[in-house]
Enzyme design. Sequence first.
Site, mmCIF file in Angstrom:
data_model
loop_
_atom_site.group_PDB
_atom_site.id
_atom_site.type_symbol
_atom_site.label_atom_id
_atom_site.label_comp_id
_atom_site.label_asym_id
_atom_site.label_seq_id
_atom_site.Cartn_x
_atom_site.Cartn_y
_atom_site.Cartn_z
ATOM 1 N N MET A 1 2.159 -5.870 4.885
ATOM 2 C CA MET A 1 2.153 -6.956 5.847
ATOM 3 C C MET A 1 3.004 -6.561 7.027
ATOM 4 O O MET A 1 4.010 -5.910 6.861
ATOM 5 C CB MET A 1 2.741 -8.190 5.178
ATOM 6 N N ARG A 8 -2.371 1.932 8.842
ATOM 7 C CA ARG A 8 -1.781 3.250 8.911
ATOM 8 C C ARG A 8 -2.712 4.261 9.543
ATOM 9 O O ARG A 8 -2.295 5.131 10.304
ATOM 10 C CB ARG A 8 -1.427 3.699 7.473
ATOM 11 N N LEU A 387 3.410 -2.058 0.448
ATOM 12 C CA LEU A 387 3.811 -0.758 0.969
ATOM 13 C C LEU A 387 2.681 -0.177 1.805
ATOM 14 O O LEU A 387 1.652 0.251 1.271
ATOM 15 C CB LEU A 387 4.183 0.183 -0.180
ATOM 16 N N GLU A 388 2.855 -0.150 3.124
ATOM 17 C CA GLU A 388 1.795 0.265 4.027
ATOM 18 C C GLU A 388 1.875 1.740 4.403
ATOM 19 O O GLU A 388 1.092 2.220 5.213
ATOM 20 C CB GLU A 388 1.829 -0.601 5.280
ATOM 21 N N ASN A 389 2.821 2.448 3.816
ATOM 22 C CA ASN A 389 2.952 3.878 4.116
ATOM 23 C C ASN A 389 2.682 4.732 2.882
ATOM 24 O O ASN A 389 3.220 5.806 2.732
ATOM 25 C CB ASN A 389 4.350 4.152 4.673
#
Length: 562
Positions: A1, A8, A387-389
């Site tokens: 979020m 990404r 977790l967007e990475n």
Amino acid sequence: MSIVMSIRGRLRTAALTAALALAFLPAGQASAADVNNVKNAGFESGLSNWTCSANSGTAVSSPVHGGATALKGTPAGQDNARCTQAVAVKPNSTYTLSAWVQGGYTYLGVTGTGTTDVSTWTPDSASWKQLSTTFTTGGSTTSVTVYTHGWYGQAPYYADDLSVYGPDGGGGTDPSPTIPGTPGGLAVSGTSSSSVSLAWNAVSGATGYNVYRSGTKVTAVTGASATVTGLAASTSYSFQVTATNAAGESAKSATVTGTTTAGPVGPALPKHAVTGYWQNFNNGATVQKLADVQSQYDIIAVAFADATSTPGAVTFNLDSAGLGGYTVDQFKADIRAKQAAGKKVVVSVGGERGTVAVNDAASAANFANSVHTLMQTYGFDGVDIDLENGLNATYMTQALRSLSSKAGSSLVITMAPQTIDMQSTSNSYFQTALNIKDILTVVNMQYYNSGSMLGCDGKVYSQGSVDFLTALACIQLEGGLAPSQVGLGLPASTRAAGSGYVAPSVVNSALDCLTKGTGCGSFKPSRTYPDLRGAMTWSTNWDATAGNAWSGAVGPHVHGLP
């Protein structure tokens, strides 16, 4: 979020969408006479026999899958770091092409087969993963071109231990594999009411492992651990493991016994629930205390926990100044009041700027311990994984199972992957969700900031439509998640995300299409999912800024679903 979310990839959408359509083909079984026809397959001689575009490839000493070196390919500008080798083969023969990869988006394929050229790929991976496919040569084919490449503008990829196993084409120099040894150290590493987790010692030369329950193969994995799900509560099961590679399968390991726990008493959530993210910061949206969160929200995700200097560990720091003097004691009291009203309050980990990394056993333990401490300190009901990475499926699974063993059966686990993270069950996010299916509450995928994506029917859909929501939800619903574990994540207003906002009426139409088969666009699922969990929004604050238009329309609709 994210505050204003940003996927990404930012990939060239049309090109990636086409690539996503490639099928994952099963690997064939090599025969005793087969050889690896690739030269310098492990890059132990640098880039000898390999050609990489625009000087994009180099041999590196870390990370490696086997031996001392591996290939690092670095995409740049208009170059996707394509590395190739001409491999001698025999006509009218079947070969298995495989490689171990890590890092950014990675593709493996072969051209010039004389029949059907094949390819496979994987999204970014924090640990080594094997890609594999098969191809057949034509009647006059004596050479094919094997290639790896990454994706434009993405992180470097690593490749190691490539192989083209099959009849000797006369050009290969690498030795054929031998059947690996029997795994040792098999032990039960965790249990739940419906699963048993196993771990064992890795075997040199193995490319995978088969897990047997009472003599019957139940799953195959590439790492030295597995979780067997779908078991009955309070029941004992026996397990064995074998190691495999292209040469064959080892003998079975010693037997261990695992006993599942008693059936859980799940969290008291309604059948259909609405999730909302509450902002622990002021970014221009309406500032709220937790007590101000609209009553339509059943799960409130507090955004966000903060990383610490200890790998994997998180903490939470209330932004009292940014929230107008909101005190920690008031915050804790508001959590208790929401829970007394039947709501669940979880702490969200990650976000667009989150830097939490769980990529080994130590950081997994730190994550579980720190989240459990936050639950005890503030009274949170659980955790949201945003977790967007990227994440490591093996160790995030380990972390969440450890947390479950500490927190008990009332633990709430939610996830908020980006659209790209749930396009395939091979993706780490999707794998993690499936790994913890027995303790997972809901996955609220973000249907925004993504551009066009594939639906479960293989067609391309653009965000901002009913079809985008329903056809992408179908991937999760048909990919192994229970309908009660699937929610639709949308922004609460046009200001809440960079793209992908749809009117609440569109969200409601998608919910009706999936649960009742009405309100669909051009895509209509082959069956309905009346147990669909519901919907999620970023954020309760942006919802308030827009006059509660989202929760006022979507909330009652979710709660009125069949």
